[in-house]
Design an enzyme around this catalytic site. Structure first.
Site, PDB file in Angstrom:
ATOM      1  N   GLU A 135     -22.440 -83.957 -48.899  1.00 45.36           N
ATOM      2  CA  GLU A 135     -22.593 -82.580 -48.379  1.00 45.36           C
ATOM      3  C   GLU A 135     -22.917 -82.616 -46.891  1.00 45.36           C
ATOM      4  O   GLU A 135     -22.435 -81.790 -46.111  1.00 45.36           O
ATOM      5  CB  GLU A 135     -23.688 -81.850 -49.154  1.00 45.36           C
TER       6      GLU A 135
ATOM      7  N   GLN B 119     -22.386 -82.572 -16.205  1.00 42.60           N
ATOM      8  CA  GLN B 119     -23.476 -83.353 -16.793  1.00 42.60           C
ATOM      9  C   GLN B 119     -23.677 -82.992 -18.272  1.00 42.60           C
ATOM     10  O   GLN B 119     -24.171 -83.785 -19.061  1.00 42.60           O
ATOM     11  CB  GLN B 119     -24.743 -83.064 -15.990  1.00 42.60           C
TER      12      GLN B 119
ATOM     13  N   SER C  45     -34.181 -82.707 -57.229  1.00 42.43           N
ATOM     14  CA  SER C  45     -34.661 -81.360 -56.930  1.00 42.43           C
ATOM     15  C   SER C  45     -36.167 -81.321 -57.160  1.00 42.43           C
ATOM     16  O   SER C  45     -36.683 -81.955 -58.080  1.00 42.43           O
ATOM     17  CB  SER C  45     -33.977 -80.354 -57.857  1.00 42.43           C
TER      18      SER C  45
ATOM     19  N   ASN D 121     -28.194 -84.847 -56.886  1.00 39.83           N
ATOM     20  CA  ASN D 121     -27.313 -84.130 -55.954  1.00 39.83           C
ATOM     21  C   ASN D 121     -26.609 -85.066 -54.967  1.00 39.83           C
ATOM     22  O   ASN D 121     -27.212 -86.016 -54.473  1.00 39.83           O
ATOM     23  CB  ASN D 121     -28.131 -83.098 -55.160  1.00 39.83           C
TER      24      ASN D 121
ATOM     25  N   ASN E 105     -21.061 -89.295  -8.359  1.00 39.01           N
ATOM     26  CA  ASN E 105     -19.922 -88.635  -9.019  1.00 39.01           C
ATOM     27  C   ASN E 105     -18.927 -89.640  -9.596  1.00 39.01           C
ATOM     28  O   ASN E 105     -18.437 -89.462 -10.712  1.00 39.01           O
ATOM     29  CB  ASN E 105     -19.216 -87.702  -8.028  1.00 39.01           C
TER      30      ASN E 105
ATOM     31  N   TYR F 275     -16.242 -82.595  -8.490  1.00 43.35           N
ATOM     32  CA  TYR F 275     -17.421 -82.687  -9.359  1.00 43.35           C
ATOM     33  C   TYR F 275     -18.234 -81.402  -9.292  1.00 43.35           C
ATOM     34  O   TYR F 275     -18.400 -80.798  -8.228  1.00 43.35           O
ATOM     35  CB  TYR F 275     -18.310 -83.874  -8.951  1.00 43.35           C
TER      36      TYR F 275
ATOM     37  N   THR G 199      -2.479 -79.574 -57.093  1.00 41.76           N
ATOM     38  CA  THR G 199      -2.105 -78.732 -55.956  1.00 41.76           C
ATOM     39  C   THR G 199      -2.769 -77.387 -56.251  1.00 41.76           C
ATOM     40  O   THR G 199      -2.882 -76.995 -57.423  1.00 41.76           O
ATOM     41  CB  THR G 199      -0.578 -78.546 -55.810  1.00 41.76           C
ATOM     42  N   HIS G 200      -3.212 -76.706 -55.228  1.00 38.45           N
ATOM     43  CA  HIS G 200      -3.960 -75.442 -55.390  1.00 38.45           C
ATOM     44  C   HIS G 200      -5.167 -75.619 -56.315  1.00 38.45           C
ATOM     45  O   HIS G 200      -5.553 -74.680 -57.020  1.00 38.45           O
ATOM     46  CB  HIS G 200      -3.073 -74.324 -55.948  1.00 38.45           C
TER      47      HIS G 200
ATOM     48  N   LYS H  26     -31.785 -82.829 -61.896  1.00 35.65           N
ATOM     49  CA  LYS H  26     -30.770 -82.810 -60.829  1.00 35.65           C
ATOM     50  C   LYS H  26     -30.544 -84.168 -60.182  1.00 35.65           C
ATOM     51  O   LYS H  26     -31.466 -84.937 -59.967  1.00 35.65           O
ATOM     52  CB  LYS H  26     -31.182 -81.814 -59.746  1.00 35.65           C
TER      53      LYS H  26
ATOM     54  N   SER I  29     -31.614 -85.202 -16.519  1.00 29.73           N
ATOM     55  CA  SER I  29     -30.764 -85.648 -17.636  1.00 29.73           C
ATOM     56  C   SER I  29     -31.223 -86.989 -18.207  1.00 29.73           C
ATOM     57  O   SER I  29     -30.594 -87.523 -19.113  1.00 29.73           O
ATOM     58  CB  SER I  29     -29.305 -85.759 -17.176  1.00 29.73           C
TER      59      SER I  29
ATOM     60  N   LYS J 103     -22.606 -84.859 -21.912  1.00 21.67           N
ATOM     61  CA  LYS J 103     -23.145 -86.078 -22.524  1.00 21.67           C
ATOM     62  C   LYS J 103     -23.800 -85.870 -23.876  1.00 21.67           C
ATOM     63  O   LYS J 103     -23.547 -86.631 -24.809  1.00 21.67           O
ATOM     64  CB  LYS J 103     -24.117 -86.749 -21.561  1.00 21.67           C
TER      65      LYS J 103
END
Ligand code: ARG
Length: 459
Positions: A290, A322, A277, A285, A110, A317, A155-156, A283, A23, A325
């Site tokens: 996003e 492990q 782009s 963007n 542990n 344990y 709304t909506h 473009k 690890s 993480k």
């Protein structure tokens, strides 16, 4: 490979197992906490005379010199080690010799690993809280700059009623406040020292857990060694709060993406936070927004990963643990990056007030105000709703704006209408009429700005 165990083994570890179980590539991020926890543990071992105080002092000096090296980037965090605990033990042994072997007295990996992870969560939780406060301040500044600007509220995703743009920004301030508080709640619960639980049963040596807790800034020590070494609730809680925070930021990003489209045209992002782009030269963007929206999926995935990893494992344990993480580090690091980006991006957003004003000409936005006008004149709400509904339908059929129709048309459907009805179709009047606590009236919003400034000053 230098292992922390091995006495009872005849063979070296199979290289494939090493690959599966190692690890270090990720838990090296815990190096600082491992060293800090070890310093406190070594001090306690000397103070309680479990090891001779001069040995404790040498170990502490050795660990502190490793800490200094780590801070200077001079401590190598790679090599053939199973995990960060093995690497640090070996680095200590190399620096101070065999006396270093006494450090692990009355300790297991542990209780050590869960201490390190807690210290990490505590520090990063506090960091995220500070970054959230910074982002709230950005929203308050935006609100201050836009008290006089009204937008159509939705709304909506349909025109609903006008609201102050600043009111909209302060809504995000409230969301982020809850996120900050949730992290605070998680921090309170994780404020408990697990060290001293040993592998699972505690220790037969006369350790002083309260002393270690004091040194490391924990206000409590855990009360059940089995629970303490197997508990990862604090990881899950932090990942949950980060997930909810991510949800909020995703919704906000979605809104800003939509508002930056030509269909809305409400705002424009700074060039430094957009990309182009390779094919379409025109473009621009909104990629960071996003990516923030998209990263929410990854952040939920990290939470689910830890939830599912833990759900099947018995006390105490188990090595599965492990695997908490990488998802933990990933969510924390991504979220901190996202908060930093938003704090830079948002103050540079340009709002196109004229374009927004154009939308406010939609008289449907004032329909509810017209209903309340009739209510104030003594007409029952349902009836008033019906009257305005008819007027609107009628106007749509005639292809006429409500405000262009003569008073006689209004009176035909309800004689209570008077000349003042025309005043209602005004965004400022509409907004200011919502003068209830929590409403969008400009004076209420100004009060809210002051309230947030007070909260954020003391936070
Ligand atoms: N790398 C391990 C973890 O992160 C440390 C504890 C290992 N303990 C053990 N008995 N194998 O969970």
């Amino acid at each position: 490979m230098k292992k922390l165990w091995g006495g009872r083994f005849k063979k070296e570890m199979h290289p494939l197992l090493f690959k599966l179980s190692g690890s270090l590539s990720y838990d090296k991020k815990l190096a600082r906490y491992d060293l800090l926890g070890s310093v406190a543990h070594a001090k306690m071992l000397g103070r309680t005379k479990i090891i001779p105080p001069k040995d404790s002092a040498r170990i502490v000096r050795g660990l502190e010199s490793l800490l200094r090296d780590l801070e200077k980037g001079k401590l190598s965090l790679s090599g053939k080690y199973e995990d960060i605990h093995s690497l640090i033990q070996d680095a200590l042994d190399k620096r101070i010799g065999a006396v270093g072997h006494k450090l692990h007295t009355a300790r297991s990996r542990n209780d050590q690993v869960t201490l390190d992870t807690r210290l990490y969560c505590r520090e990063e939780g506090r960091k995220i809280q500070l970054k959230l406060r910074g982002l709230q301040r950005v929203f308050v500044e935006l609100a201050k700059g836009h008290v006089e600007h009204v937008i159509p509220g939705y709304t909506h995703s349909q025109h609903a009623q006008p609201v102050a743009l600043s009111h909209h920004f302060l809504a995000y301030c409230g969301m982020l406040e809850r996120d900050k508080q949730r992290i605070g709640d998680a921090l309170k619960r994780m404020d408990e020292l697990p060290l001293g639980s040993g592998a699972l049963a505690g220790s037969s040596l006369p350790i002083d857990r309260f002393y270690v807790a004091r040194l490391l800034g924990f206000s409590r020590v855990s009360q059940n060694s089995l629970d303490a070494v197997s508990d990862r609730d604090y990881v899950i809680e932090l990942l949950s709060t980060v997930s909810i925070l991510s949800l909020h930021l995703s919704r906000m990003s979605e809104e800003f993406i939509a508002w930056s489209s030509p269909e809305f045209g409400f705002l424009e992002l700074d060039d430094a936070f957009c990309t182009g782009s390779s094919l379409m030269p025109q473009k621009k963007n909104p990629d960071p927004l996003e990516l923030i929206r998209g990263t929410t999926g990854r952040i939920y995935g990290n939470l689910v990963s830890v939830l599912v990893t833990l759900k099947g494992i018995p006390l105490a344990y188990n090595r599965d643990m492990q695997l908490d993480k990488e998802p933990l580090f990933d969510s924390i690091e991504r979220m901190e990056l996202i908060l930093d980006i938003l704090s830079e991006l948002l103050p540079k957003v340009a709002f196109h007030v004229l374009q927004i004003d154009r939308q406010l000409k939609d008289e449907g936005l004032y329909a509810a105000d017209l209903v309340e006008y009739l209510v104030r004149k003594g007409i029952a709400f349902r009836e008033a709703h019906d009257i305005i509904g008819h007027l609107i339908r009628d106007s749509l059929e005639l292809g006429k704006r409500l405000s262009d129709r003569p008073l006689s048309d209004f009176r035909k459907i309800c004689p209570r209408f008077e000349k003042d009805v025309y005043n209602l179709m005004d965004p400022y009047r509409s907004v200011d009429s919502k003068n209830v606590v929590g409403g969008t009236a400009r004076n209420r919003v100004r009060q809210q700005i002051q309230r947030w400034e007070r909260i954020l000053k003391n936070a």
